[in-house]
Design a protein around this motif. Sequence first.
Motif, PDB file in Angstrom:
ATOM      1  N   UNK A  72      19.134  -1.798 -16.044  1.00  0.00           N
ATOM      2  CA  UNK A  72      19.397  -2.462 -14.761  1.00  0.00           C
ATOM      3  C   UNK A  72      18.223  -3.374 -14.420  1.00  0.00           C
ATOM      4  N   UNK A  73      18.431  -4.355 -13.541  1.00  0.00           N
ATOM      5  CA  UNK A  73      17.322  -5.232 -13.130  1.00  0.00           C
ATOM      6  C   UNK A  73      16.220  -4.441 -12.435  1.00  0.00           C
ATOM      7  N   UNK A  74      14.985  -4.862 -12.668  1.00  0.00           N
ATOM      8  CA  UNK A  74      13.821  -4.200 -12.079  1.00  0.00           C
ATOM      9  C   UNK A  74      13.151  -5.099 -11.044  1.00  0.00           C
ATOM     10  N   UNK A  75      12.592  -4.454 -10.019  1.00  0.00           N
ATOM     11  CA  UNK A  75      11.861  -5.131  -8.958  1.00  0.00           C
ATOM     12  C   UNK A  75      10.413  -4.666  -9.008  1.00  0.00           C
ATOM     13  N   UNK A  76       9.481  -5.600  -8.931  1.00  0.00           N
ATOM     14  CA  UNK A  76       8.062  -5.251  -8.878  1.00  0.00           C
ATOM     15  C   UNK A  76       7.632  -5.130  -7.422  1.00  0.00           C
ATOM     16  N   UNK A  77       7.131  -3.961  -7.052  1.00  0.00           N
ATOM     17  CA  UNK A  77       6.651  -3.708  -5.700  1.00  0.00           C
ATOM     18  C   UNK A  77       5.169  -4.051  -5.637  1.00  0.00           C
ATOM     19  N   UNK A  78       4.822  -5.055  -4.833  1.00  0.00           N
ATOM     20  CA  UNK A  78       3.467  -5.609  -4.822  1.00  0.00           C
ATOM     21  C   UNK A  78       2.835  -5.457  -3.448  1.00  0.00           C
ATOM     22  N   UNK A  79       1.608  -4.992  -3.425  1.00  0.00           N
ATOM     23  CA  UNK A  79       0.818  -4.971  -2.203  1.00  0.00           C
ATOM     24  C   UNK A  79      -0.558  -5.567  -2.505  1.00  0.00           C
ATOM     25  N   UNK A  80      -1.063  -6.336  -1.572  1.00  0.00           N
ATOM     26  CA  UNK A  80      -2.458  -6.822  -1.562  1.00  0.00           C
ATOM     27  C   UNK A  80      -2.766  -7.948  -2.544  1.00  0.00           C
ATOM     28  N   UNK A  81      -2.211  -7.934  -3.750  1.00  0.00           N
ATOM     29  CA  UNK A  81      -2.651  -8.881  -4.771  1.00  0.00           C
ATOM     30  C   UNK A  81      -1.464  -9.684  -5.313  1.00  0.00           C
ATOM     31  N   UNK A  82      -1.320 -10.935  -4.851  1.00  0.00           N
ATOM     32  CA  UNK A  82      -0.206 -11.771  -5.300  1.00  0.00           C
ATOM     33  C   UNK A  82      -0.294 -12.092  -6.784  1.00  0.00           C
ATOM     34  N   UNK A  83      -1.499 -11.962  -7.367  1.00  0.00           N
ATOM     35  CA  UNK A  83      -1.650 -12.255  -8.804  1.00  0.00           C
ATOM     36  C   UNK A  83      -0.903 -11.239  -9.660  1.00  0.00           C
ATOM     37  N   UNK A  84      -0.781 -10.007  -9.170  1.00  0.00           N
ATOM     38  CA  UNK A  84      -0.002  -9.001  -9.893  1.00  0.00           C
ATOM     39  C   UNK A  84       1.478  -9.367  -9.887  1.00  0.00           C
ATOM     40  N   UNK A  85       1.925  -9.958  -8.786  1.00  0.00           N
ATOM     41  CA  UNK A  85       3.318 -10.417  -8.717  1.00  0.00           C
ATOM     42  C   UNK A  85       3.561 -11.507  -9.747  1.00  0.00           C
ATOM     43  N   UNK A  86       2.631 -12.421  -9.858  1.00  0.00           N
ATOM     44  CA  UNK A  86       2.766 -13.509 -10.830  1.00  0.00           C
ATOM     45  C   UNK A  86       2.803 -12.960 -12.247  1.00  0.00           C
ATOM     46  N   UNK A  87       1.932 -12.020 -12.547  1.00  0.00           N
ATOM     47  CA  UNK A  87       1.913 -11.426 -13.884  1.00  0.00           C
ATOM     48  C   UNK A  87       3.214 -10.685 -14.176  1.00  0.00           C
ATOM     49  N   UNK A  88       3.738  -9.981 -13.175  1.00  0.00           N
ATOM     50  CA  UNK A  88       5.005  -9.264 -13.362  1.00  0.00           C
ATOM     51  C   UNK A  88       6.144 -10.243 -13.626  1.00  0.00           C
ATOM     52  N   UNK A  89       6.165 -11.346 -12.899  1.00  0.00           N
ATOM     53  CA  UNK A  89       7.202 -12.370 -13.117  1.00  0.00           C
ATOM     54  C   UNK A  89       7.100 -12.933 -14.530  1.00  0.00           C
ATOM     55  N   UNK A  90       5.900 -13.226 -14.956  1.00  0.00           N
ATOM     56  CA  UNK A  90       5.718 -13.781 -16.299  1.00  0.00           C
ATOM     57  C   UNK A  90       6.094 -12.779 -17.386  1.00  0.00           C
ATOM     58  N   UNK A  91       6.102 -11.494 -17.041  1.00  0.00           N
ATOM     59  CA  UNK A  91       6.498 -10.458 -18.001  1.00  0.00           C
ATOM     60  C   UNK A  91       7.966 -10.056 -17.870  1.00  0.00           C
ATOM     61  N   UNK A  92       8.736 -10.802 -17.073  1.00  0.00           N
ATOM     62  CA  UNK A  92      10.182 -10.639 -17.104  1.00  0.00           C
ATOM     63  C   UNK A  92      10.819  -9.892 -15.957  1.00  0.00           C
ATOM     64  N   UNK A  93      10.062  -9.590 -14.893  1.00  0.00           N
ATOM     65  CA  UNK A  93      10.652  -8.840 -13.770  1.00  0.00           C
ATOM     66  C   UNK A  93      11.775  -9.663 -13.141  1.00  0.00           C
ATOM     67  N   UNK A  94      12.811  -8.978 -12.624  1.00  0.00           N
ATOM     68  CA  UNK A  94      13.983  -9.685 -12.092  1.00  0.00           C
ATOM     69  C   UNK A  94      13.832 -10.055 -10.624  1.00  0.00           C
ATOM     70  N   UNK A  95      12.914  -9.393  -9.922  1.00  0.00           N
ATOM     71  CA  UNK A  95      12.755  -9.618  -8.487  1.00  0.00           C
ATOM     72  C   UNK A  95      11.399  -9.069  -8.078  1.00  0.00           C
ATOM     73  N   UNK A  96      10.829  -9.652  -7.028  1.00  0.00           N
ATOM     74  CA  UNK A  96       9.533  -9.223  -6.527  1.00  0.00           C
ATOM     75  C   UNK A  96       9.685  -8.796  -5.074  1.00  0.00           C
ATOM     76  N   UNK A  97       8.997  -7.723  -4.696  1.00  0.00           N
ATOM     77  CA  UNK A  97       8.931  -7.332  -3.292  1.00  0.00           C
ATOM     78  C   UNK A  97       7.494  -7.469  -2.812  1.00  0.00           C
ATOM     79  N   UNK A  98       7.307  -8.207  -1.725  1.00  0.00           N
ATOM     80  CA  UNK A  98       5.985  -8.333  -1.130  1.00  0.00           C
ATOM     81  C   UNK A  98       6.033  -7.831   0.302  1.00  0.00           C
TER      82      UNK A  98
END
Length: 347
Positions: A72-98
């Motif tokens: 199923x699609x995965x969502x990266x749950x991100x707090x404090x560091x937007x750079x982790x969100x960017x890295x997760x997106x570049x590694x194929x995450x389907x959605x980001x939560x900030x």
Amino acid sequence: MLTKAVYAGNVQIGGGARVTVQSMTNTDTRDAGATIAQIRALANAGAEIVRVSVYDETCARNVRALVDASPVPLVADIHFDHRLAIQAVENGIAKVRINPGNIGGENNVRTLADCLRAHNVPVRIGVNAGSLEREILQRYGGATAEGMVESGLNHARMLERAGWDEIVLSFKASSVRLTVDACRLAAKRTDYPQHIGVTEAGTYEGSIVKSAMGIGALLLDGIGDTIRVSITGDPVREVEAGLDILRAAGLRKDYVEVVSCPTCARTAIEVEALACKVREATKHIRKPLRVAVMGCVVNGPGEARGADVGIAGGKDGGALFVKGQPPRAVHGDLAEILLAEIQRILQ
């Protein structure tokens, strides 16, 4: 209420799509094996989207393995560091939560939006009453529905100014009333899809009540495009509870609904044991069917008139009724008789 359609991988959120069920892993995301196992368990239970916490670079690097192994699609749950969100997106995450209360200012949001746009990844702006920005709390004198919605829409506008509007909003509190008020207010002010749920709802018994009240009230209003039931403990129970809430709201029909009487002095059979046995034996069936288990033959058939099939207990057996036909006297193991009739109907 019709909202904008947003896609997390191949799963549509909003835009008239059916309401989806989410949950979140509670394994350490740095342990890819354990996290993959839990993602699969959640998917097997019926989760259509799964969120994972990405809190350091090891987690962000593991996203690639998690995505590759997930059904199923995965969502990266991100707090404090937007750079982790960017890295997760570049590694194929389907959605980001900030969380707008701690992701940083507009420059961070703009940098993240550029990445989201480049990879066509949506973002959920998750507003929690417990982590609102200081200026919002000061302006409204604490956590209020108005302040929560203002926070979410302010961050949506930041993303819009950065050229990205594939957005899902959520407004959550541990208070049912505050959660419902915020979601209703947001539905009046925007057509972005909403992820709904009561956060920090507690252990199983308390969470079921609070979640059914909060999520159920919103769903009956036509508000909510994806849901997450928050339960302390095994997240598989969140998925099961979420499906039950959708079924109770009439939004899922592909299951066997077992209704049973509350029992009284006329009860002639072990209603609870019989109903539990039938529910357990039919929970894997993905076809719409209404089954009644009633304690006596006095009122049972009439009270279960809307059922497709049912049993009403008697002293020496019971009455089997099927799709409005006259009841038929039966004797023996009432559970097995009822289950056999269910199988016959479903063939």
